[in-house]
Design a protein around this motif. Structure first.
Motif, PDB file in Angstrom:
ATOM      1  N   UNK A 124      -4.896   6.824  11.009  1.00  0.00           N
ATOM      2  CA  UNK A 124      -5.346   5.671  10.230  1.00  0.00           C
ATOM      3  C   UNK A 124      -4.764   4.421  10.893  1.00  0.00           C
ATOM      4  N   UNK A 125      -5.632   3.702  11.610  1.00  0.00           N
ATOM      5  CA  UNK A 125      -5.134   2.566  12.387  1.00  0.00           C
ATOM      6  C   UNK A 125      -4.714   1.425  11.457  1.00  0.00           C
ATOM      7  N   UNK A 126      -3.836   0.567  11.978  1.00  0.00           N
ATOM      8  CA  UNK A 126      -3.330  -0.575  11.189  1.00  0.00           C
ATOM      9  C   UNK A 126      -4.468  -1.440  10.650  1.00  0.00           C
ATOM     10  N   UNK A 127      -5.534  -1.594  11.464  1.00  0.00           N
ATOM     11  CA  UNK A 127      -6.613  -2.489  11.028  1.00  0.00           C
ATOM     12  C   UNK A 127      -7.550  -1.841  10.008  1.00  0.00           C
ATOM     13  N   UNK A 128      -7.302  -0.569   9.721  1.00  0.00           N
ATOM     14  CA  UNK A 128      -8.041   0.169   8.677  1.00  0.00           C
ATOM     15  C   UNK A 128      -9.547   0.245   8.930  1.00  0.00           C
ATOM     16  N   UNK A 149      -9.499   6.833  -1.101  1.00  0.00           N
ATOM     17  CA  UNK A 149      -9.545   5.413  -1.436  1.00  0.00           C
ATOM     18  C   UNK A 149      -9.136   5.156  -2.882  1.00  0.00           C
ATOM     19  N   UNK A 150      -7.963   4.559  -3.147  1.00  0.00           N
ATOM     20  CA  UNK A 150      -6.947   4.128  -2.193  1.00  0.00           C
ATOM     21  C   UNK A 150      -6.216   5.319  -1.574  1.00  0.00           C
ATOM     22  N   UNK A 151      -5.699   5.045  -0.393  1.00  0.00           N
ATOM     23  CA  UNK A 151      -5.153   6.106   0.429  1.00  0.00           C
ATOM     24  C   UNK A 151      -3.734   6.466   0.000  1.00  0.00           C
ATOM     25  N   UNK A 152      -3.506   7.757  -0.093  1.00  0.00           N
ATOM     26  CA  UNK A 152      -2.173   8.276  -0.356  1.00  0.00           C
ATOM     27  C   UNK A 152      -1.660   8.865   0.959  1.00  0.00           C
ATOM     28  N   UNK A 153      -0.503   8.498   1.481  1.00  0.00           N
ATOM     29  CA  UNK A 153       0.554   7.734   0.829  1.00  0.00           C
ATOM     30  C   UNK A 153       0.596   6.243   1.146  1.00  0.00           C
ATOM     31  N   UNK A 154      -0.274   5.719   2.018  1.00  0.00           N
ATOM     32  CA  UNK A 154      -0.034   4.362   2.535  1.00  0.00           C
ATOM     33  C   UNK A 154      -0.439   3.251   1.567  1.00  0.00           C
ATOM     34  N   UNK A 155      -1.338   3.560   0.635  1.00  0.00           N
ATOM     35  CA  UNK A 155      -1.816   2.522  -0.277  1.00  0.00           C
ATOM     36  C   UNK A 155      -2.962   1.698   0.308  1.00  0.00           C
ATOM     37  N   UNK A 156      -3.420   2.047   1.517  1.00  0.00           N
ATOM     38  CA  UNK A 156      -4.567   1.336   2.103  1.00  0.00           C
ATOM     39  C   UNK A 156      -5.775   1.487   1.174  1.00  0.00           C
ATOM     40  N   UNK A 157      -6.592   0.436   1.128  1.00  0.00           N
ATOM     41  CA  UNK A 157      -7.745   0.485   0.211  1.00  0.00           C
ATOM     42  C   UNK A 157      -8.954  -0.181   0.875  1.00  0.00           C
ATOM     43  N   UNK A 158     -10.143   0.375   0.623  1.00  0.00           N
ATOM     44  CA  UNK A 158     -11.379  -0.145   1.197  1.00  0.00           C
ATOM     45  C   UNK A 158     -12.327  -0.554   0.082  1.00  0.00           C
ATOM     46  N   UNK A 159     -13.059  -1.637   0.319  1.00  0.00           N
ATOM     47  CA  UNK A 159     -14.040  -2.065  -0.682  1.00  0.00           C
ATOM     48  C   UNK A 159     -15.219  -1.091  -0.670  1.00  0.00           C
ATOM     49  N   UNK A 284      14.669  -7.224   4.162  1.00  0.00           N
ATOM     50  CA  UNK A 284      14.554  -7.190   5.613  1.00  0.00           C
ATOM     51  C   UNK A 284      14.712  -5.759   6.138  1.00  0.00           C
ATOM     52  N   UNK A 285      15.348  -4.894   5.330  1.00  0.00           N
ATOM     53  CA  UNK A 285      15.641  -3.542   5.832  1.00  0.00           C
ATOM     54  C   UNK A 285      14.569  -2.515   5.488  1.00  0.00           C
ATOM     55  N   UNK A 286      13.457  -2.958   4.916  1.00  0.00           N
ATOM     56  CA  UNK A 286      12.324  -2.037   4.751  1.00  0.00           C
ATOM     57  C   UNK A 286      11.047  -2.700   5.264  1.00  0.00           C
ATOM     58  N   UNK A 287      10.256  -1.905   6.016  1.00  0.00           N
ATOM     59  CA  UNK A 287       8.918  -2.387   6.379  1.00  0.00           C
ATOM     60  C   UNK A 287       8.029  -2.042   5.196  1.00  0.00           C
ATOM     61  N   UNK A 288       7.380  -3.022   4.712  1.00  0.00           N
ATOM     62  CA  UNK A 288       6.738  -2.949   3.413  1.00  0.00           C
ATOM     63  C   UNK A 288       5.231  -2.895   3.550  1.00  0.00           C
ATOM     64  N   UNK A 289       4.592  -1.966   2.841  1.00  0.00           N
ATOM     65  CA  UNK A 289       3.134  -1.909   2.786  1.00  0.00           C
ATOM     66  C   UNK A 289       2.757  -2.269   1.349  1.00  0.00           C
ATOM     67  N   UNK A 290       2.211  -3.434   1.119  1.00  0.00           N
ATOM     68  CA  UNK A 290       1.976  -3.855  -0.268  1.00  0.00           C
ATOM     69  C   UNK A 290       1.163  -2.817  -1.043  1.00  0.00           C
ATOM     70  N   UNK A 291       1.626  -2.442  -2.227  1.00  0.00           N
ATOM     71  CA  UNK A 291       0.922  -1.395  -2.973  1.00  0.00           C
ATOM     72  C   UNK A 291      -0.436  -1.871  -3.485  1.00  0.00           C
TER      73      UNK A 291
END
Ligand SMILES: Cc1ncc(COP(=O)(O)O)c(C=O)c1O
Length: 358
Positions: A124-128, A149-159, A284-291
């Motif tokens: 699953x590429x960064x650009x989704x 959709x939405x994707x588990x575990x990353x939280x990525x979502x598509x219209x 700063x110590x976590x890379x965050x993927x907005x839920x």
């Protein structure tokens, strides 16, 4: 202490000696407002029905689902959780290859393996841009593309529009798309993302839904498959007719009609998501993927000792999901549910205490 799968409260309880109901389980993404009182009341009211076999036609619960989602009832097949819907769909379609965007919920590959399908994993590429990824892949006639959709575990979502492009891509290649919308009910704007309405128009998409997460009934089990009526008719001939028990049907029937519960859920999640953004999202110590729904996925900085962190969480009865057994992820990736405010604070405080002790 292993944290490979979410929601294993009985195993956590054995490992820690803490009673299951006292554990703070962030590893499974259940709605903390559930189960709805209406669903529990329906179970009590209909308890005597367990003397009979369940309604194998699922008539009343399909009506409730049809009303809730604006779907004809002949597009709906009730299942013993979304997991059974995934299994039934793959078994019926018998695809040559199942295309899975990784990291992914393990059930897709397990269902594909049970049906002796070839499995192709696409990162699953960064650009989704899933269409771009699929164009570079050799999707063939009879294949199934799984989109969560939405994707588990990353939280990525598509219209819905973006998912429609994937369906058109599949149509051109005589393939099909299995869209798992198990977490979509957590969004008040779910119509903008759901392709449920498409199942009436095309046979190239099947949609999976779960009552487990939104209504917090993982031990009861209820989900459904939505697909073109001709599919549903065919699939019904080849399934276990008794897999959805009567109390699950009654609970789901009441829950899907309970608009107030859904509104309360959306209000709670809006408040807690904002808090999570203002705390975890600012670190700063976590890379965050907005839920996008009710769980948070993040990557912890290299200097955070993961085993010590999990142990200190477990000492407080707290469990999160480490993602080391997902393809392409490590134990530095963690996923945790958004729960009631006091619990969310307890997890965050435990994390801050660990960082302060380093
Ligand atoms: C993306 C996804 N789909 C489906 C399921 C299965 O849901 P159910 O408990 O309804 O079988 C899960 C469970 O974790 C999930 O994460």
């Amino acid at each position: 202490m292993t944290h490979g799968h979410g929601g294993r409260v009985y195993e956590y309880a054995e490992q820690t000696g803490v009673a299951p109901h006292e554990l703070l389980d962030f590893s499974a993404n259940m709605n903390p407002l559930g189960p709805p009182a209406t669903a529990l009341a329906a179970i009590s009211e209909h308890l005597a029905e367990i003397r009979h076999y369940p309604d194998a036609r699922h008539l009343e619960v399909r009506e409730a689902i049809g009303e809730r989602f604006g779907l004809p009832t002949d597009c709906i097949m009730c299942t013993n959780g979304a997991a059974e819907a995934i299994d039934i769909a793959i078994r019926h379609l018998r695809p040559g290859t199942v295309w899975i965007f990784e990291p992914a919920f393990a059930e897709y590959a397990q269902a594909a393996a049970r049906s002796h399908c070839h499995i192709e994993r696409l990162p699953l590429a960064e650009n989704l841009n899933v269409c771009e990824a699929l164009c570079a892949a050799s999707v063939r006639e009879g294949d199934v593309i799984v989109l969560n959709n939405p994707h588990n575990p990353t939280g990525a979502i598509w219209t819905a529009r973006q998912v429609a492009l994937v369906i058109s891509f599949a149509t051109e290649r005589h393939a099909k798309v299995l869209v798992d919308e198990s977490f979509l009910d957590f969004r008040p704007d779910e119509e903008s993302y759901s392709v449920l309405s498409q199942v009436i128009m095309t046979k190239d998409v099947l949609v999976v839904r779960s009552a487990t997460k939104i209504y917090a009934i993982p031990g009861l089990r209820f989900g459904f498959l939505a697909a073109h009526p001709s599919f549903i008719h065919e699939i019904a001939k080849h399934r276990d007719p008794w897999s959805v028990n009567q109390l699950a049907q009654r609970a789901a029937q009441a829950a899907y009609r309970d608009r107030g519960f859904l509104d309360a859920t959306h209000a709670w999640l809006a408040t807690e998501s904002a808090w999570v953004h203002a705390t975890w999202g600012k670190r700063q110590d976590v890379v965050w993927y907005p839920p996008s729904v009710n769980y948070v996925f993040c990557q912890l900085a290299d200097d955070i000792p993961i085993s010590a962190m999990l142990q200190s969480f477990a000492d407080r009865g707290i469990f999160v999901r480490t993602c080391g057994n997902y393809h392409g992820l490590s134990d530095r990736h963690i996923r945790f549910a958004i729960r009631l405010h006091a619990d969310n604070e307890r997890l965050y405080d435990a994390f801050c205490a660990l960082i302060a002790s380093l």
